[in-house]
Design a protein around this motif. Structure first.
Motif, short mmCIF file in Angstrom:
data_model
loop_
_atom_site.label_atom_id
_atom_site.label_comp_id
_atom_site.label_asym_id
_atom_site.label_seq_id
_atom_site.Cartn_x
_atom_site.Cartn_y
_atom_site.Cartn_z
N GLU A 1 0.83 -1.21 0.00
CA GLU A 1 0.00 0.00 0.00
C GLU A 1 0.86 1.25 0.00
O GLU A 1 0.61 2.19 -0.76
CB GLU A 1 -0.92 0.01 1.24
CG GLU A 1 -2.12 -0.92 1.07
CD GLU A 1 -2.75 -1.33 2.40
OE1 GLU A 1 -3.52 -2.30 2.40
OE2 GLU A 1 -2.43 -0.70 3.45
N THR A 2 1.89 1.26 0.84
CA THR A 2 2.75 2.45 0.93
C THR A 2 3.46 2.70 -0.40
O THR A 2 3.50 3.83 -0.91
CB THR A 2 3.80 2.28 2.07
OG1 THR A 2 3.11 2.03 3.26
CG2 THR A 2 4.67 3.52 2.22
N PHE A 3 3.99 1.64 -1.00
CA PHE A 3 4.71 1.80 -2.27
C PHE A 3 3.75 2.29 -3.36
O PHE A 3 4.08 3.19 -4.13
CB PHE A 3 5.35 0.48 -2.68
CG PHE A 3 6.26 0.60 -3.88
CD1 PHE A 3 7.62 0.79 -3.72
CD2 PHE A 3 5.75 0.52 -5.17
CE1 PHE A 3 8.46 0.90 -4.82
CE2 PHE A 3 6.57 0.63 -6.28
CZ PHE A 3 7.93 0.82 -6.10
N GLU A 4 2.58 1.71 -3.41
CA GLU A 4 1.62 2.10 -4.46
C GLU A 4 1.23 3.57 -4.31
O GLU A 4 1.07 4.28 -5.30
CB GLU A 4 0.37 1.21 -4.42
CG GLU A 4 0.68 -0.20 -4.91
CD GLU A 4 -0.58 -0.97 -5.33
OE1 GLU A 4 -1.67 -0.39 -5.32
OE2 GLU A 4 -0.43 -2.15 -5.68
N GLN A 5 1.09 4.03 -3.05
CA GLN A 5 0.73 5.44 -2.83
C GLN A 5 1.89 6.38 -3.11
O GLN A 5 1.74 7.42 -3.73
CB GLN A 5 0.30 5.65 -1.38
CG GLN A 5 -1.16 5.29 -1.14
CD GLN A 5 -1.47 5.15 0.34
OE1 GLN A 5 -0.73 5.63 1.20
NE2 GLN A 5 -2.55 4.47 0.65
N GLU A 6 3.09 5.99 -2.67
CA GLU A 6 4.23 6.91 -2.76
C GLU A 6 4.97 6.83 -4.09
O GLU A 6 5.65 7.77 -4.48
CB GLU A 6 5.23 6.64 -1.62
CG GLU A 6 4.64 6.97 -0.27
CD GLU A 6 5.68 6.89 0.85
OE1 GLU A 6 6.89 6.76 0.55
OE2 GLU A 6 5.26 6.97 2.01
N VAL A 7 4.86 5.70 -4.76
CA VAL A 7 5.56 5.56 -6.05
C VAL A 7 4.49 5.28 -7.11
O VAL A 7 3.94 6.20 -7.70
CB VAL A 7 6.65 4.47 -6.00
CG1 VAL A 7 7.45 4.45 -7.30
CG2 VAL A 7 7.61 4.70 -4.82
N LYS A 8 4.17 4.05 -7.35
CA LYS A 8 3.06 3.69 -8.23
C LYS A 8 2.82 2.18 -8.19
O LYS A 8 3.71 1.43 -7.74
CB LYS A 8 3.30 4.20 -9.67
CG LYS A 8 4.45 3.54 -10.40
CD LYS A 8 4.63 4.11 -11.78
CE LYS A 8 3.49 3.81 -12.72
NZ LYS A 8 3.85 3.94 -14.14
N PRO A 9 1.69 1.71 -8.68
CA PRO A 9 1.43 0.27 -8.66
C PRO A 9 2.28 -0.47 -9.70
O PRO A 9 2.71 0.14 -10.69
CB PRO A 9 -0.06 0.16 -9.03
CG PRO A 9 -0.61 1.54 -8.91
CD PRO A 9 0.53 2.49 -9.16
N PRO A 10 2.50 -1.77 -9.48
CA PRO A 10 3.28 -2.55 -10.46
C PRO A 10 2.44 -2.92 -11.68
O PRO A 10 1.21 -2.96 -11.61
CB PRO A 10 3.62 -3.81 -9.67
CG PRO A 10 2.45 -3.98 -8.74
CD PRO A 10 2.00 -2.60 -8.37
N GLU A 11 3.13 -3.17 -12.80
CA GLU A 11 2.44 -3.68 -14.00
C GLU A 11 2.17 -5.17 -13.86
O GLU A 11 1.19 -5.70 -14.38
CB GLU A 11 3.33 -3.53 -15.26
CG GLU A 11 3.98 -2.18 -15.46
CD GLU A 11 2.98 -1.10 -15.72
OE1 GLU A 11 2.08 -1.33 -16.54
OE2 GLU A 11 3.07 -0.04 -15.09
N LEU A 12 3.12 -5.85 -13.20
CA LEU A 12 3.11 -7.31 -13.13
C LEU A 12 3.75 -7.75 -11.82
O LEU A 12 4.68 -7.08 -11.32
CB LEU A 12 3.93 -7.86 -14.32
CG LEU A 12 4.20 -9.36 -14.39
CD1 LEU A 12 2.90 -10.13 -14.70
CD2 LEU A 12 5.23 -9.68 -15.49
N VAL A 13 3.25 -8.87 -11.27
CA VAL A 13 3.87 -9.44 -10.07
C VAL A 13 4.20 -10.90 -10.38
O VAL A 13 3.30 -11.70 -10.66
CB VAL A 13 2.90 -9.34 -8.86
CG1 VAL A 13 3.54 -9.94 -7.62
CG2 VAL A 13 2.50 -7.89 -8.61
N LEU A 14 5.48 -11.23 -10.34
CA LEU A 14 5.91 -12.62 -10.54
C LEU A 14 5.96 -13.28 -9.18
O LEU A 14 6.56 -12.73 -8.24
CB LEU A 14 7.29 -12.66 -11.19
CG LEU A 14 7.43 -12.04 -12.58
CD1 LEU A 14 8.91 -11.97 -12.99
CD2 LEU A 14 6.63 -12.84 -13.60
#
Ligand code: ATP
Ligand SMILES: Nc1ccn([C@@H]2O[C@H](COP(=O)(O)O)[C@@H](O)[C@H]2O)c(=O)n1
Length: 236
Positions: free
Chosen positions: A118-131
């Protein structure tokens, strides 16, 4: 732990002036239990697709090496197989991303808990893909004990390995489920040899929209090509 986190919030504000624009970054998270082979696959992905590899664990270990009071506190947590506070890890990752000229990031061993995501998505951005590299505990334990013969890592020992597995199940599996619900997860068996695992990784990577536009640009340039050639162009 309260002071520990506040210390980082203050430093974040001091550094807010030199933020690079990460809005165009392409982000892939790499998840999997300890010893599942995340780092091994990241090396192969970097070679073929030209991403900047950032290992959260490596960034934390570099901080520990500095022998600051904070580094020593982090070392204690890592030896216990526990997670370092989210503020610390996100700050290190963001700094590393901002100082990179590459805008494609392979973020290895992160997020390890829902609040990190949640913190990363708010402060940076969401990922395109998660392996997500799926591997039975017995296999991971065998690999880590073998790696521990030469790695010098203070957490590659039987006692810490068991604690890391517990943390993975309690804190990190909910992250896997979160990205599965968001339909961003590519679940890959990590049991076969690395080159066979990578074949499945390639399928996930080649499905990315950014990768497909490169492949179609290559098809426009040349009369014939194949998926392998398209991938090599992307890495250039
Ligand atoms: N597919 C595989 N089959 C057998 N051994 C593997 C495979 N992938 C990696 N290994 C070996 O297993 C060990 C752990 O791999 P690696 O360091 O890539 O895992 P990791 O998921 O990054 O671990 P950690 O989270 O603890 O950093 C290494 O010694 C590596 O050489
Ligand atoms: N997002 C993360 C990643 C790592 N840690 C801590 O570092 C240890 C080693 O991580 P590896 O990815 O190199 O295995 C891990 O056990 C955690 O203590 C973290 O807190 N948060």
């Amino acid at each position: 732990m309260g002071n520990f986190c506040c210390h980082f919030e203050a430093r974040d504000k001091d550094q807010a002036g030199d933020q690079a624009d990460l809005s165009k970054a392409i982000i892939i998270f790499v998840l999997g239990g300890p010893g599942s082979g995340k780092g091994t696959q990241c090396e192969l992905i970097v070679k073929k697709y030209g991403y900047k590899h950032l290992s959260a664990g490596d960034l934390l270990r570099e901080e520990v090496k500095k022998r600051t009071p904070l580094g020593k506190e982090m070392e204690g947590l890592m030896k216990e197989g526990k997670l370092v506070p989210t503020e610390v890890t996100v700050r290190l990752l963001r700094q590393a991303m901002q100082s990179s000229s590459n805008h494609k990031f392979l973020i290895d061993g992160f997020p390890r808990a829902l609040d990190q995501a949640e913190t990363f998505e708010q402060e940076v951005k969401p990922p395109e893909l998660v392996l997500f590299f799926d591997c039975p505990e017995e296999e991971m334990k065998k690999r880590l004990l073998k790696r521990g013969e030469s790695s010098g890592r203070s957490d590659d020992n039987e006692e810490t390995i068991v604690k890391r597995f517990r943390t993975f199940l309690d804190c990190s599996m909910p992250v896997v489920e979160y990205y599965e619900r968001k339909r961003k997860l590519a679940k890959i068996s990590a049991v076969p040899p690395p080159d066979e695992v990578f074949v499945e990784v390639e399928k996930a990577m080649d499905s990315l929209p950014s990768q497909q536009s490169k492949a179609s640009a290559r098809n426009d340039d040349y009369e014939t090509t194949d998926a392998h050639g398209a991938g090599q162009l992307a890495a250039a």
